[in-house]
Design a protein around this motif. Structure first.
Motif, mmCIF file in Angstrom:
data_model
loop_
_atom_site.group_PDB
_atom_site.id
_atom_site.type_symbol
_atom_site.label_atom_id
_atom_site.label_comp_id
_atom_site.label_asym_id
_atom_site.label_seq_id
_atom_site.Cartn_x
_atom_site.Cartn_y
_atom_site.Cartn_z
ATOM 1 N N LEU A 224 0.814 -1.209 0.000
ATOM 2 C CA LEU A 224 0.000 0.000 0.000
ATOM 3 C C LEU A 224 0.849 1.260 0.000
ATOM 4 O O LEU A 224 0.485 2.276 0.569
ATOM 5 N N LEU A 225 2.009 1.188 -0.617
ATOM 6 C CA LEU A 225 2.941 2.306 -0.599
ATOM 7 C C LEU A 225 2.352 3.561 -1.216
ATOM 8 O O LEU A 225 2.423 4.647 -0.652
ATOM 9 N N SER A 226 1.733 3.422 -2.381
ATOM 10 C CA SER A 226 1.200 4.600 -3.063
ATOM 11 C C SER A 226 0.036 5.221 -2.311
ATOM 12 O O SER A 226 -0.140 6.426 -2.298
ATOM 13 N N ILE A 227 -0.774 4.357 -1.657
ATOM 14 C CA ILE A 227 -1.910 4.880 -0.909
ATOM 15 C C ILE A 227 -1.417 5.651 0.306
ATOM 16 O O ILE A 227 -1.876 6.740 0.601
ATOM 17 N N GLN A 228 -0.440 5.092 1.003
ATOM 18 C CA GLN A 228 0.103 5.769 2.164
ATOM 19 C C GLN A 228 0.786 7.068 1.771
ATOM 20 O O GLN A 228 0.754 8.041 2.496
ATOM 21 N N LYS A 229 1.392 7.067 0.645
ATOM 22 C CA LYS A 229 2.163 8.221 0.229
ATOM 23 C C LYS A 229 1.264 9.373 -0.196
ATOM 24 O O LYS A 229 1.538 10.541 0.037
ATOM 25 N N SER A 230 0.159 9.070 -0.841
ATOM 26 C CA SER A 230 -0.652 10.113 -1.439
ATOM 27 C C SER A 230 -1.745 10.640 -0.519
ATOM 28 O O SER A 230 -2.171 11.774 -0.658
ATOM 29 N N LYS A 231 -2.208 9.794 0.422
ATOM 30 C CA LYS A 231 -3.322 10.188 1.261
ATOM 31 C C LYS A 231 -2.894 11.242 2.274
ATOM 32 O O LYS A 231 -1.878 11.106 2.934
ATOM 33 N N LYS A 232 -3.687 12.295 2.441
ATOM 34 C CA LYS A 232 -3.382 13.368 3.363
ATOM 35 C C LYS A 232 -4.556 13.575 4.290
ATOM 36 O O LYS A 232 -5.710 13.548 3.879
ATOM 37 N N LEU A 233 -4.258 13.763 5.579
ATOM 38 C CA LEU A 233 -5.320 13.964 6.545
ATOM 39 C C LEU A 233 -6.050 15.270 6.276
ATOM 40 O O LEU A 233 -5.468 16.231 5.761
ATOM 41 N N SER A 234 -7.319 15.296 6.652
ATOM 42 C CA SER A 234 -8.100 16.525 6.481
ATOM 43 C C SER A 234 -7.581 17.601 7.426
ATOM 44 O O SER A 234 -6.860 17.314 8.398
ATOM 45 N N GLU A 235 -7.973 18.839 7.174
ATOM 46 C CA GLU A 235 -7.496 19.955 7.991
ATOM 47 C C GLU A 235 -7.945 19.816 9.435
ATOM 48 O O GLU A 235 -7.178 20.076 10.367
ATOM 49 N N SER A 236 -9.182 19.385 9.654
ATOM 50 C CA SER A 236 -9.697 19.228 11.015
ATOM 51 C C SER A 236 -8.953 18.128 11.762
ATOM 52 O O SER A 236 -8.623 18.275 12.951
ATOM 53 N N GLU A 237 -8.664 17.014 11.063
ATOM 54 C CA GLU A 237 -7.923 15.919 11.688
ATOM 55 C C GLU A 237 -6.505 16.348 12.045
ATOM 56 O O GLU A 237 -5.997 16.027 13.130
ATOM 57 N N SER A 238 -5.867 17.072 11.140
ATOM 58 C CA SER A 238 -4.495 17.501 11.385
ATOM 59 C C SER A 238 -4.413 18.498 12.532
ATOM 60 O O SER A 238 -3.458 18.468 13.321
ATOM 61 N N VAL A 239 -5.408 19.376 12.668
ATOM 62 C CA VAL A 239 -5.419 20.351 13.766
ATOM 63 C C VAL A 239 -5.509 19.641 15.109
ATOM 64 O O VAL A 239 -4.798 19.977 16.069
ATOM 65 N N VAL A 240 -6.380 18.648 15.200
ATOM 66 C CA VAL A 240 -6.553 17.898 16.446
ATOM 67 C C VAL A 240 -5.258 17.182 16.827
ATOM 68 O O VAL A 240 -4.817 17.236 17.990
ATOM 69 N N ILE A 241 -4.631 16.495 15.851
ATOM 70 C CA ILE A 241 -3.398 15.756 16.130
ATOM 71 C C ILE A 241 -2.283 16.714 16.528
ATOM 72 O O ILE A 241 -1.521 16.450 17.468
ATOM 73 N N LEU A 242 -2.193 17.853 15.831
ATOM 74 C CA LEU A 242 -1.136 18.826 16.134
ATOM 75 C C LEU A 242 -1.285 19.380 17.547
ATOM 76 O O LEU A 242 -0.299 19.526 18.279
ATOM 77 N N GLN A 243 -2.515 19.675 17.941
ATOM 78 C CA GLN A 243 -2.753 20.180 19.290
ATOM 79 C C GLN A 243 -2.378 19.148 20.341
ATOM 80 O O GLN A 243 -1.771 19.487 21.368
ATOM 81 N N LYS A 244 -2.732 17.904 20.097
ATOM 82 C CA LYS A 244 -2.382 16.834 21.036
ATOM 83 C C LYS A 244 -0.869 16.679 21.147
ATOM 84 O O LYS A 244 -0.331 16.505 22.253
ATOM 85 N N LEU A 245 -0.195 16.736 20.007
ATOM 86 C CA LEU A 245 1.259 16.584 20.002
ATOM 87 C C LEU A 245 1.936 17.704 20.779
ATOM 88 O O LEU A 245 2.814 17.465 21.622
ATOM 89 N N GLN A 246 1.553 18.933 20.498
ATOM 90 C CA GLN A 246 2.175 20.069 21.164
ATOM 91 C C GLN A 246 1.933 20.036 22.665
ATOM 92 O O GLN A 246 2.826 20.333 23.469
ATOM 93 N N LYS A 247 0.730 19.654 23.060
ATOM 94 C CA LYS A 247 0.398 19.592 24.479
ATOM 95 C C LYS A 247 1.218 18.520 25.193
ATOM 96 O O LYS A 247 1.814 18.776 26.254
ATOM 97 N N ILE A 248 1.262 17.330 24.621
ATOM 98 C CA ILE A 248 1.962 16.227 25.265
ATOM 99 C C ILE A 248 3.471 16.455 25.290
ATOM 100 O O ILE A 248 4.165 16.097 26.255
ATOM 101 N N MET A 249 4.004 17.073 24.241
ATOM 102 C CA MET A 249 5.438 17.322 24.187
ATOM 103 C C MET A 249 5.851 18.406 25.176
ATOM 104 O O MET A 249 6.905 18.320 25.814
#
Length: 349
Positions: A224-249
């Motif tokens: 599934l290399l091409s699928i993993q490479k091309s797929k991008k998270l939505s803006e809402s999903e990326s915002v949630v993950i980024l906030q979690k990362l910054q908080k935990i770090m």
């Protein structure tokens, strides 16, 4: 035959046998019929054919010359099949005229083999045809490496955070490169290389089998290399993950752990390793190591500017680096200067 040669023969023959079995698996028995499966099956078949001839001829020079011709002819398909394995995996497609491309090589092998059989033209095969075969093989190997250069850089720089598919296709490329090198050295008359070829082939096939066993419950993830490479998270999903990362770090300062892994960080924010890797690569444009090192370098800069009693080496260890050289290299990459210059600039202000 000596015991040493018997051992080499055993491993070479075992690698060849496993290679044929593995080629049948990819051609006929994988659950999902990705195009890269078929090309990989064909690649393993021609590789196994070539290696089988090498192993048996090495231990029995009296075999009919037709076997040598078959083995050398198989080499002309190794490069094209390798290229199409990687091309189809990365782009989820291949060139429109791949059948014509492979058909031309097949026709060339058939015509030349009938008009200039090895039995009657050994000098022509041993010198001119072999030289052309190695040139063609190397050319396809070079183009294949260029095709997946970004993937190879990622796997080499951060193997742990690489996906199963990325490790899989890197292994296919490097395995073929090693086999080519072994054959080329043998062609250059380097002693004992014919023995090494069988061992290299056995190791390559064994590694592929181990990867399949490790992912036996979800083997298709390897393709599934091409699928993993091309797929991008939505803006809402990326915002949630980024906030979690910054908080935990910031709250736990996980970056100070020199053994912090992609899985550890993913577990902290309750997502899979694949999702985190996908987010870092596709949404932030960096790999796991680069992301963690940014926090470490920022912390190191704060320590350097506020405390001049600590040595630079101890600062690196305090923020999570496990060696002085790694700290210095990451610091310069992140800030554009060395830790010492940064310290001197901080003291002068």
């Amino acid at each position: 035959m000596s015991i040493g040669k018997e051992i080499v023969f055993f491993f070479g023959a075992l690698g060849t046998f496993n290679g044929f079995i593995l080629s049948l698996y990819f051609l006929f028995f994988t659950k999902k019929k990705y195009l890269s499966n078929y090309f990989l099956g064909a690649l393993l078949f021609v590789l196994s054919t070539r290696i089988a001839v090498t192993v048996f001829v090495y231990f029995n020079n009296d075999l009919p010359k037709t076997y040598l011709q078959i083995g050398l002819s198989a080499c002309l398909f190794i490069g094209p099949f390798l290229y199409y394995v990687l091309k189809s995996a990365i782009h989820n497609t291949v060139l429109k005229h791949w059948k014509l491309h492979l058909g031309i090589w097949f026709l060339a092998v058939l015509i030349i083999g009938l008009w200039f059989p090895y039995q009657n033209y050994p000098v022509l095969w041993n010198y001119y045809f072999v030289a052309f075969i190695f040139l063609q093989w190397f050319s396809y190997l070079f183009v294949s490496g260029y095709e997946i250069r970004i993937l190879l850089q990622k796997v080499i720089s951060n193997y742990e955070s690489s996906s199963a598919a990325e490790k899989w296709f890197s292994a296919i490329f490097f395995g073929n490169a090693l086999i080519f090198l072994a054959y080329f050295l043998g062609f250059s008359r380097v002693p004992f290389v014919s023995c090494i070829t069988g061992a290299v082939a056995f190791t390559f096939v064994l590694y592929l089998i181990i990867l399949i066993l490790l992912h036996r419950k979800r083997t298709d993830d390897l393709f599934l290399l091409s699928i993993q490479k091309s797929k991008k998270l939505s803006e809402s999903e990326s915002v949630v993950i980024l906030q979690k990362l910054q908080k935990i770090m910031n709250e736990k300062a996980l970056y100070k752990n020199p053994n912090l892994s992609l899985k550890d960080l993913a577990d902290e924010i309750n997502i899979s390793s694949h999702q985190l890797s996908q987010f870092l690569n596709n949404n932030l444009g960096r790999n796991f190591t680069s992301y963690i090192n940014e926090f470490r370098i920022d912390a190191a800069c704060s320590i350097i500017t506020s405390n001049d009693k600590l040595t630079l080496e101890s600062v690196g260890y305090d923020v999570g680096f496990n060696s002085k050289s790694t700290f210095f290299a990451a610091f310069k990459k992140h800030t554009g200067t060395t830790p010492l210059n940064y310290q001197l600039q901080a003291l002068s202000t």
